[in-house]
Scaffold this active site. Structure first.
Site, PDB file in Angstrom:
ATOM      1  N   ASP A 221       0.851  -1.188   0.000  1.00  0.00           N
ATOM      2  CA  ASP A 221       0.000   0.000   0.000  1.00  0.00           C
ATOM      3  C   ASP A 221       0.889   1.242   0.000  1.00  0.00           C
ATOM      4  O   ASP A 221       1.102   1.891   1.024  1.00  0.00           O
ATOM      5  CB  ASP A 221      -0.943  -0.016   1.204  1.00  0.00           C
ATOM      6  CG  ASP A 221      -2.095   0.967   1.008  1.00  0.00           C
ATOM      7  OD1 ASP A 221      -2.100   1.677  -0.014  1.00  0.00           O
ATOM      8  OD2 ASP A 221      -2.973   1.016   1.880  1.00  0.00           O
TER       9      ASP A 221
ATOM     10  N   LEU B  65     -12.171   5.919   8.595  1.00  0.00           N
ATOM     11  CA  LEU B  65     -12.452   7.353   8.701  1.00  0.00           C
ATOM     12  C   LEU B  65     -13.085   7.545  10.074  1.00  0.00           C
ATOM     13  O   LEU B  65     -14.039   6.855  10.404  1.00  0.00           O
ATOM     14  CB  LEU B  65     -13.398   7.753   7.576  1.00  0.00           C
ATOM     15  CG  LEU B  65     -13.645   9.247   7.351  1.00  0.00           C
ATOM     16  CD1 LEU B  65     -14.090   9.486   5.911  1.00  0.00           C
ATOM     17  CD2 LEU B  65     -14.674   9.822   8.294  1.00  0.00           C
ATOM     18  N   GLU B  66     -12.512   8.441  10.878  1.00  0.00           N
ATOM     19  CA  GLU B  66     -12.990   8.599  12.256  1.00  0.00           C
ATOM     20  C   GLU B  66     -13.369  10.033  12.555  1.00  0.00           C
ATOM     21  O   GLU B  66     -12.689  10.967  12.124  1.00  0.00           O
ATOM     22  CB  GLU B  66     -11.889   8.215  13.255  1.00  0.00           C
ATOM     23  CG  GLU B  66     -11.736   6.737  13.450  1.00  0.00           C
ATOM     24  CD  GLU B  66     -10.894   6.345  14.671  1.00  0.00           C
ATOM     25  OE1 GLU B  66     -10.863   5.156  14.972  1.00  0.00           O
ATOM     26  OE2 GLU B  66     -10.294   7.218  15.316  1.00  0.00           O
TER      27      GLU B  66
ATOM     28  N   HIS C  38       2.937   7.033   5.425  1.00  0.00           N
ATOM     29  CA  HIS C  38       3.776   6.186   6.264  1.00  0.00           C
ATOM     30  C   HIS C  38       4.240   4.893   5.588  1.00  0.00           C
ATOM     31  O   HIS C  38       4.720   3.996   6.259  1.00  0.00           O
ATOM     32  CB  HIS C  38       3.159   5.946   7.657  1.00  0.00           C
ATOM     33  CG  HIS C  38       1.740   5.469   7.670  1.00  0.00           C
ATOM     34  ND1 HIS C  38       0.770   6.066   8.436  1.00  0.00           N
ATOM     35  CD2 HIS C  38       1.138   4.461   7.042  1.00  0.00           C
ATOM     36  CE1 HIS C  38      -0.383   5.433   8.271  1.00  0.00           C
ATOM     37  NE2 HIS C  38      -0.176   4.454   7.425  1.00  0.00           N
ATOM     38  N   ASN C  39       4.090   4.801   4.260  1.00  0.00           N
ATOM     39  CA  ASN C  39       4.687   3.691   3.490  1.00  0.00           C
ATOM     40  C   ASN C  39       5.318   4.313   2.250  1.00  0.00           C
ATOM     41  O   ASN C  39       4.624   4.547   1.258  1.00  0.00           O
ATOM     42  CB  ASN C  39       3.611   2.712   2.998  1.00  0.00           C
ATOM     43  CG  ASN C  39       3.223   1.675   4.020  1.00  0.00           C
ATOM     44  OD1 ASN C  39       3.775   1.610   5.103  1.00  0.00           O
ATOM     45  ND2 ASN C  39       2.279   0.837   3.672  1.00  0.00           N
TER      46      ASN C  39
ATOM     47  N   GLY D 208      -4.488   5.336  16.477  1.00  0.00           N
ATOM     48  CA  GLY D 208      -4.449   4.159  17.344  1.00  0.00           C
ATOM     49  C   GLY D 208      -5.296   3.042  16.779  1.00  0.00           C
ATOM     50  O   GLY D 208      -5.659   3.064  15.605  1.00  0.00           O
TER      51      GLY D 208
ATOM     52  N   HIS E  56       4.183   5.058  13.379  1.00  0.00           N
ATOM     53  CA  HIS E  56       3.011   5.336  12.531  1.00  0.00           C
ATOM     54  C   HIS E  56       1.699   4.880  13.133  1.00  0.00           C
ATOM     55  O   HIS E  56       0.638   5.123  12.572  1.00  0.00           O
ATOM     56  CB  HIS E  56       3.196   4.714  11.151  1.00  0.00           C
ATOM     57  CG  HIS E  56       2.733   3.295  11.043  1.00  0.00           C
ATOM     58  ND1 HIS E  56       3.152   2.304  11.894  1.00  0.00           N
ATOM     59  CD2 HIS E  56       1.869   2.692  10.177  1.00  0.00           C
ATOM     60  CE1 HIS E  56       2.578   1.161  11.546  1.00  0.00           C
ATOM     61  NE2 HIS E  56       1.808   1.366  10.521  1.00  0.00           N
TER      62      HIS E  56
ATOM     63  N   GLY F  89       0.479  -0.522  16.239  1.00  0.00           N
ATOM     64  CA  GLY F  89       1.195  -1.755  15.879  1.00  0.00           C
ATOM     65  C   GLY F  89       0.474  -2.969  16.421  1.00  0.00           C
ATOM     66  O   GLY F  89       0.092  -3.027  17.585  1.00  0.00           O
TER      67      GLY F  89
ATOM     68  N   LYS G  73     -15.466   1.821   8.785  1.00  0.00           N
ATOM     69  CA  LYS G  73     -14.402   0.933   8.286  1.00  0.00           C
ATOM     70  C   LYS G  73     -14.909   0.154   7.086  1.00  0.00           C
ATOM     71  O   LYS G  73     -16.111  -0.027   6.907  1.00  0.00           O
ATOM     72  CB  LYS G  73     -13.994  -0.049   9.388  1.00  0.00           C
ATOM     73  CG  LYS G  73     -13.259   0.607  10.534  1.00  0.00           C
ATOM     74  CD  LYS G  73     -12.672  -0.395  11.486  1.00  0.00           C
ATOM     75  CE  LYS G  73     -11.436  -1.044  10.968  1.00  0.00           C
ATOM     76  NZ  LYS G  73     -10.218  -0.247  11.120  1.00  0.00           N
TER      77      LYS G  73
END
Lengths: 480, 137
Positions: free
Chosen positions: A95, A205-206, A328-329, A378, A403, A406, A479
């Site tokens: 991604d 999406l939050e 972050h990738n 998170g 990022h 985890g 989600k």
């Protein structure tokens, strides 16, 4: 624990001393507590594996959210010399430019508390999500190529956002050097119908509320205040990016054998940065990165529209503004200090966020005193942190921080632990409204499948890789 | 199709077994689609023939699975059955039967982004063959 030998340096750093064909040491930013929870995770071995790659500079790094990936660990950072070094599609991930975008609003929690369910429902209806979802745009092949070259400015040019959005996006939402000719027909086909879709799995999406400020000056610069309603989007380059990675990885698996690079894991397949193959990958990767920025721009536009319509507000009253968008990738050519000298390097961030310091010219002018905003989501329903990049990260970790939380639990373990439970109900009891396209996704993404976000962020903050600015709590989440 | 899922923190690892190499590769193909959808809802409509090559049996396995995963991700093709007609350490020819995705009849259980090379293996065992592969999900 993995069989890798770890030597404690200080409270937040552990070294993997070089053994065998490792060219540099491994360096883990973590804590006793996080290390204990890591169990049999193979992340440390993967950190050591990355240290085998030609042209790697200083150390193979891991952020505190590190966990077992494929090839590179998730949470891995590695920088390579432009002449001697390599670029690895697996070190970027499938991604490409998966990332986060945080928007602030003029709304306060007390004004919209009762409307959160309606907002979540409307977002779920309006934002395409889930496996195989199609986007709202029908792109011609010519337009799709323009998206790959222009990135988020393509969206702004077509009315999906403003110039201010671009200023608040890493790289202005467009990575240089993108060449659609280097992207396969398969990747173009997969990308054509997915622009403007959220995706599935850990993408979300939050709606969040600012709960706590740690650094009032930086928070003011970022436009954050307690009780403020914000929106966080986590998504990437969809099928187009996956296919670019897949295409080049397969080519490079063949190629490394031909050029005689011995690898501890095929997924680390790579090409020299100064070779045609390496340059072609970077040109295709930039296309996927630009696609992802356009995608998040379109998702943000759809979110703005949905808020305005649901709350019956105009754009001014709502005041939805992009705080920042980070990837972050990615692999990026950046100028960074190594042993006191400025050097141009290819930095791979695989599940790691750029965290540039105050004063850096790549940080938007409005944030330059504070440092680059670092967005750390998170696990589902917990919330997120906003941090600011530091000089220490710039000199120690190639300008990088963690990022996310985890994973600690595999998806199958997580699903098993959900037998007989209703995840939406559990989330509702915590005051979080969740809607998902697939029931499986919610189970795989339960909060206990992840490390504690506070623990991860504390390491980043205490090790000086970024400064805590604000903590946000989740109110509603959609989600795929 | 005989397989088990092994734990991998971020992704999905599978171990497939088969009495012969042909059975092993065909079993791996069906495993992929068993993870994606409910195989009993898929009809054996159209037939496709594919030929793939690899550097060795493990590379061949990854390339084979990459190719049929693209049949789904790129073309919306769902696999019902797979007959491996020829297999050597570096080349494989297979007949795929299945049909185009129909949202009214097919449920997609999860997205599989990619087939990775990470720890991919094909090994001879006392009872036949065993393969391991990790999917990025």
């Amino acid at each position: 624990m993995s069989d890798q030998h770890l030597r404690k340096i200080d409270e937040w750093r552990w070294e993997i001393p070089p053994t065998g064909r490792m060219r540099v040491p491994g360096l883990l930013y973590t804590s006793e507590k996080l290390l204990r929870r890591m169990g049999a995770d193979e992340g440390p071995r993967q950190v050591a594996n990355v240290a085998h790659l030609p042209g790697i500079v200083t150390a193979s790094l891991a952020m505190p959210d590190m966990h077992w990936g494929y090839g590179f660990p998730i949470g891995g950072v590695a920088a390579f010399d432009l002449d001697e070094g390599i670029v690895s599609p697996g070190g970027v991930g499938y991604d490409i430019n998966c990332g986060c975008r945080l928007m602030t609003t003029r709304l306060r929690l007390q004004d919209v508390r009762e409307r959160i369910p309606a907002l979540v429902t409307a977002l779920f209806q309006n934002v395409p999500s889930g496996v195989g979802s199609r986007g709202p745009l029908k792109l011609s092949p010519k337009e799709e190529r323009q998206v790959l070259i222009e990135g988020a400015s393509w969206a702004v040019r077509h009315g999906y956002g403003t110039e201010a959005d671009l200023e608040a996006t890493e790289d202005g939402g467009a990575m240089a050097g993108a060449d659609p000719e280097k992207v396969s027909d398969r990747a173009l086909l997969r990308g054509k119908e997915q622009l403007g879709t959220l995706g599935s799995g850990n993408h979300f999406l939050e709606i969040e509320v600012v709960e706590e400020l740690f650094d009032e000056t930086a928070a003011a610069a970022f436009g954050l205040a307690p009780g403020q309603i914000c929106v966080l989007i986590h998504s990437g380059s969809r099928g187009l990016g996956y296919q670019v990675c897949d295409d080049y990885l397969a080519q490079m698996v063949k190629h490394v054998g031909e050029i005689g690079i011995a690898l501890p894991d095929r997924q680390l397949a790579c090409a020299r940065l100064n070779s045609d193959r390496g340059r072609d990958y970077l040109a295709a990767m930039a296309c996927a990165a630009n696609y992802a920025w356009t995608n998040r721009q379109l998702l943000m536009h759809r979110t703005r529209e949905t808020f305005e319509k649901t709350l019956g507000m105009g754009p001014r009253e709502l005041g939805m503004r992009l705080l920042y968008d980070v990837c972050h990738n990615i692999a990026k050519i950046e100028t960074l200090p190594v042993e006191g000298k400025e050097v141009r390097l290819c930095v791979h961030r695989k599940g790691a966020t750029r965290a540039f310091p105050p004063g850096h010219p790549d940080v938007p002018a409005a944030y330059r005193k504070a440092g680059q905003p670092v967005l750390i989501p998170g696990d589902m329903g917990t919330g997120s942190y906003v941090l600011a990049g530091t000089q220490r990260a710039f000199t120690e970790t190639f300008g990088s921080a963690c990022h996310g939380a985890g994973r600690v639990m595999s998806r199958t373990q997580a699903t098993k632990s959900c037998r007989g439970r209703s995840i939406p109900r559990e989330m509702a009891e915590r005051g979080v409204i969740v809607m998902a396209s697939g029931r499986g996704t919610l189970q795989e993404e339960i909060p206990e499948a992840y490390k504690n976000l506070d623990d991860v962020v504390e390491v980043v903050h205490r090790a000086g890789l970024s400064r805590k600015v604000a903590k946000l709590r989740t109110l509603g989440c959609i989600k795929g | 199709m005989d397989y088990r899922i092994f734990d991998h923190t971020a992704d999905l690892g599978v171990e497939v077994t088969g009495a012969s190499l042909e059975e092993l590769y065909a079993g791996a193909a069906l495993t992929l689609f068993d993870l994606l959808t409910d195989l009993s809802s898929v009809r054996a409509g159209g037939v496709r023939e594919i030929v793939v090559s690899g550097e060795d049996p493990a590379d061949l396995l990854v390339n084979f699975l990459r190719e049929i995963l693209y049949a789904w991700n790129g073309d919306g093709f769902l696999l019902k059955s797979c007959l491996v007609r020829e297999v050597s350490p570096m080349r494989l020819k297979a007949l795929l039967r299945g049909e185009t995705y129909d949202p009214a009849r097919h449920r997609i259980k999860q997205e599989i982004k990619a087939v990775t090379y990470h720890q991919a293996a094909v090994e001879k065992t006392a009872a036949g063959w065993r393969a391991r592969v990790v999917f990025d999900v």
